[in-house]
Scaffold this motif. Structure first.
Motif, mmCIF file in Angstrom:
data_model
loop_
_atom_site.group_PDB
_atom_site.id
_atom_site.type_symbol
_atom_site.label_atom_id
_atom_site.label_comp_id
_atom_site.label_asym_id
_atom_site.label_seq_id
_atom_site.Cartn_x
_atom_site.Cartn_y
_atom_site.Cartn_z
ATOM 1 N N LYS A 197 -5.485 26.384 5.749
ATOM 2 C CA LYS A 197 -5.486 27.695 5.101
ATOM 3 C C LYS A 197 -4.060 28.169 4.822
ATOM 4 O O LYS A 197 -3.795 28.706 3.739
ATOM 5 N N ASN B 122 -6.192 38.255 3.395
ATOM 6 C CA ASN B 122 -6.482 39.202 4.473
ATOM 7 C C ASN B 122 -6.627 38.499 5.820
ATOM 8 O O ASN B 122 -6.137 38.970 6.840
ATOM 9 N N GLU B 123 -7.313 37.350 5.799
ATOM 10 C CA GLU B 123 -7.509 36.596 7.039
ATOM 11 C C GLU B 123 -6.187 36.130 7.634
ATOM 12 O O GLU B 123 -5.960 36.239 8.840
ATOM 13 N N ASP C 6 -15.641 34.815 -7.854
ATOM 14 C CA ASP C 6 -15.803 34.198 -6.534
ATOM 15 C C ASP C 6 -14.483 33.607 -6.053
ATOM 16 O O ASP C 6 -14.123 33.739 -4.879
ATOM 17 N N LYS D 76 -9.789 37.279 0.355
ATOM 18 C CA LYS D 76 -10.292 37.113 1.729
ATOM 19 C C LYS D 76 -9.320 36.247 2.544
ATOM 20 O O LYS D 76 -9.014 36.563 3.702
ATOM 21 N N ASP E 65 -12.182 36.457 -5.147
ATOM 22 C CA ASP E 65 -12.632 37.043 -3.875
ATOM 23 C C ASP E 65 -12.220 36.169 -2.690
ATOM 24 O O ASP E 65 -11.786 36.686 -1.657
ATOM 25 N N ARG E 66 -12.337 34.835 -2.838
ATOM 26 C CA ARG E 66 -11.906 33.923 -1.759
ATOM 27 C C ARG E 66 -10.405 34.043 -1.517
ATOM 28 O O ARG E 66 -9.946 34.002 -0.383
#
Length: 164
Positions: free
Chosen positions: A118, A160-161, A150, A157, A153-154
């Motif tokens: 990630k 943020n993660e 999508d 996300k 949005d990923r």
């Protein structure tokens, strides 16, 4: 020269990596340090290798297939599977199985799973060529390219993660 630098340089030489790939990958590695500040439990050596080798598939193609092609090149050289997975899963914030099928990619996992995967994927998102960029820049760029909501949005996300 460190052991990791020798390892990476050997791969660059074997694959005849273009200068722009090496320069971009070095900036991505520097960008990982920005994201890595939030974590103590990551494998720094794995992140360095993954960041510096994530785009080796560009020696074959600059298209989206460079991720799995790069992973396969590394596998054929006997490179650790964790590095290969970083390479395979670094595109955007990941590619869903449905998107992968539409893009004509082999049936594999293209969404980053481990923290190291990630971090490298998102550091790559936050570099345009050899220039560090903001999340807002990436969102605008992806919107102009017609990326799916999508995917965006990923991206958000994942940002943020990683920033907890």
């Amino acid at each position: 020269m460190s052991k990791i630098d020798k390892f990476i340089n050997h791969i660059y030489e074997e694959l005849k990596c273009p200068k722009y790939v090496i320069e971009h990958s070095n900036v991505v590695y520097e960008r990982t340090k920005y994201l890595n500040n939030y974590y103590n439990e990551v494998d720094d050596d794995l992140i360095e290798c993954g960041a510096k080798l994530h785009d080796v598939g560009r020696t074959v193609t600059n298209g989206i297939k460079h991720a799995y092609i790069g992973a396969d090149l590394l596998r054929n050289m006997g490179v650790d599977e964790e590095i290969c997975k970083i390479t395979e899963r670094h595109i955007g914030a990941g590619i869903s199985p449905q998107e992968a099928k539409l893009l004509g990619l082999p049936d594999r996992q293209y969404i980053p799973e481990t923290l190291e995967e990630k971090i490298v994927a998102h550091a790559d998102n936050l570099v345009h060529g050899i220039k560090p960029v903001s999340l807002e820049f990436v969102i605008k760029k992806w919107n102009k390219k017609g990326m799916s909501s999508d995917s965006i949005d990923r991206l958000i996300k994942l940002d943020n993660e990683l920033k907890r």
